[in-house]
Design an enzyme around this catalytic site. Structure first.
Site, PDB file in Angstrom:
ATOM      1  CB  SER A 158     -41.799  -7.432  41.511  1.00  0.00           C
ATOM      2  OG  SER A 158     -42.902  -6.876  41.161  1.00  0.00           O
ATOM      3  CE1 TYR A 181     -44.324  -7.370  46.189  1.00  0.00           C
ATOM      4  CE2 TYR A 181     -45.783  -6.776  44.312  1.00  0.00           C
ATOM      5  CZ  TYR A 181     -44.518  -7.054  44.883  1.00  0.00           C
ATOM      6  OH  TYR A 181     -43.724  -6.956  43.962  1.00  0.00           O
ATOM      7  CG  ASN A 224     -47.100  -3.708  41.237  1.00  0.00           C
ATOM      8  OD1 ASN A 224     -45.763  -4.057  41.435  1.00  0.00           O
ATOM      9  ND2 ASN A 224     -48.031  -4.283  40.873  1.00  0.00           N
ATOM     10  N   GLY A 267     -39.073 -11.509  40.308  1.00  0.00           N
ATOM     11  CA  GLY A 267     -40.182 -10.519  39.773  1.00  0.00           C
ATOM     12  C   GLY A 267     -40.590 -11.388  38.331  1.00  0.00           C
TER      13      GLY A 267
END
Length: 497
Positions: A195, A301, A303, A441
């Site tokens: 990330s 959060y 993606n 990440g």
């Protein structure tokens, strides 16, 4: 009679390959029209060197085939420079510094005049490679202890750590490059950054905002009408995770329940890890699920927000994200180890290995998952980089060299729930160290740490490779070890754990 060094023919070839390769690298990194000039100036500097090491370097290596691209050449030359320094320190310590100075003189000669940003960054990388063999031996025991803690706690199989601050650059490695091998991880190997990709994506979006091609508070549906997105969802909401869109990799709810999305763990993922997923497929999967909340009403959060951000970039530019990354960030900063791999399963160049553990039929299996198709995460976390490139990027971003001041300020405005800006976290260390910005990440046995002070003057970047599992069993220990490292670099050494 020429001075001599007690070196084998292979040793001499190593030194020549490294030194002349450095000149070739500067030439390859040069702007159009300056490549020949850079090569000529650097070559003259090498052939003019005096002393024992100078006589070794006076002849160019024969039969050496360098990489065809700047990135391939860098992968070959930078480790060779480090190896050459290590070799000389072992067999001819008095000549190690002479070799370093000779190469740096050649590099300086190649960059005379007005070098491009790429050449300037390449010169810095060469200097860092020459220093790397001694960097780990500098008196920074607190860094070495904090790095070793990752391995000793069983969190990591291997780690690469790079710290840049007022004391210079410190580089260290711990653990192993590959299970079953005694070799340490490469000091600047490539790895999947998970990330941390989001900070690159957000920066590209904001650069396109600066170019007037994207409206930060414009509706995403105006750029991507085919998805029928809620008109209230803006580009800013994508970057800040306030859109409410379901996370295509699954949602963890406050009551402890989990709503699955695309397979990214367990035996199913391991066996299907080379499958290609199109970004549009990931978006449509997310939109087929209930939204978490009304646009802008909360923070969560997801993606999928960054998959959409990538598609916005590609729609307004007519070019791939990888091309825009090269145009706006990698090219200007000279990032030779950074890429958006798309559907490629490989990590080219030196790298450590990552692993995944799962149970099947009562038996435990540990699989090397270094090779995988990262399209399942797409722009939510698919990029590959190095600790050196992450340092260069994050120092430039926080130092104000990539975005206008007003957009950097927008990027840093944190959501009150979690301290997340636009692709970047803000963390207050209080009396222990003030404010730092970061975005770490992790994906399938590979993790990145990326931290910086607000001015970019102090950074910490790291690669952690490990044995992952569906239960994320190492997450708590990872966070504790990471906090100890943050305190060692940015604080006074005290931790809150």
């Amino acid at each position: 009679m020429s001075p001599a060094l007690a070196l084998t023919d292979q040793d001499r070839l190593t030194l020549r390959t490294a030194a002349w390769g450095a000149v070739s690298l500067m030439s390859a990194a040069g702007a159009a029209g300056s490549a020949h000039k850079a090569a000529a100036a650097g070559s003259v500097a090498l052939t003019s060197a005096t002393g024992p090491v100078g006589h070794v370097l006076a002849k160019a290596p024969k039969g050496v085939k360098y990489g065809r691209t700047v990135a391939e050449l860098a992968d070959q030359v930078l480790p060779a420079l480090n190896a050459s320094m290590g070799l000389l320190k072992e067999v001819a310590p008095a000549e190690a510094d002479n070799f370093r100075r000779t190469v740096l003189v050649a590099v300086e000669a190649a960059t005379e005049g007005r070098p491009s940003p790429t050449m300037t960054e390449m010169a810095r990388k060469i200097s860092a490679a020459l220093a790397a063999s001694t960097a780990a031996g500098r008196d920074r025991p607190e860094l070495d202890r904090a790095m070793q803690a990752f391995v000793e706690a069983g969190v990591a199989t291997g780690m690469q750590l790079r710290v840049n601050d007022e004391r210079g650059e410190w580089v260290g490695t711990a653990g192993v490059r590959e299970l079953g091998s005694p070799d340490k991880p490469p000091a600047d190997g490539r790895f999947r950054i998970g990330s941390s990709t989001k900070t690159f994506v957000a920066t590209v979006v904001l650069q396109l905002v600066a170019e007037g091609r994207i409206g930060l508070d414009g509706p995403v549906n105006g750029y991507l009408p085919e998805f029928g997105l809620d008109e209230r969802i803006t580009v800013r909401m994508l970057l800040q995770h306030t859109s409410g869109i379901f996370n295509h990799t699954g949602e963890y709810y406050e009551d402890g329940t989990f709503a699955p999305g695309i397979a990214w763990s367990g035996k199913e993922w391991v066996e299907g890890r080379f499958h290609t997923h199109q970004p549009e497929e990931l978006v449509r999967l997310a939109l087929s699920k209930p939204a978490r909340f009304e646009p802008g009403a909360d923070w969560s959060y997801a993606n999928t927000n960054y998959v959409l951000a990538r598609l916005v970039i590609e729609r307004v530019t007519g070019r791939s994200f990888a091309q825009e990354l090269q145009r706006l960030i990698a090219g200007p900063l000279g990032l030779t180890g950074t890429e958006a791999p798309g559907t490629s399963t490989e990590i080219t160049g030196p790298h450590a290995h990552s692993y995944y553990r799962y149970e099947d039929g009562g038996q435990e299996h540990t699989v090397d998952v270094t090779r995988q198709n990262p399209s399942w995460i797409s722009a939510g976390g698919d990029m590959i980089s190095t600790t050196q490139d992450l340092h260069t990027f994050f120092a430039a971003l926080n130092g104000g060299r990539l975005l206008p001041a007003e957009l950097l300020a927008e990027m840093r405005k944190p959501d009150p729930k979690i301290g997340y800006g636009l692709g970047i976290f803000e963390q207050d260390l209080g009396e222990r160290g003030g404010t730092v910005y970061h975005h770490n990440g992790g994906m399938a046995g590979s993790a990145a740490l990326m931290y910086s002070t607000p001015d970019g003057a102090r950074t910490m970047t790291a690669s952690v490779t490990y044995v992952d599992d569906a239960g994320l069993s190492k997450a708590a220990a990872f966070q504790q070890a990471a906090q100890r490292l943050v305190d060692a670099v940015f604080g006074d050494g005290r931790t809150t754990n």
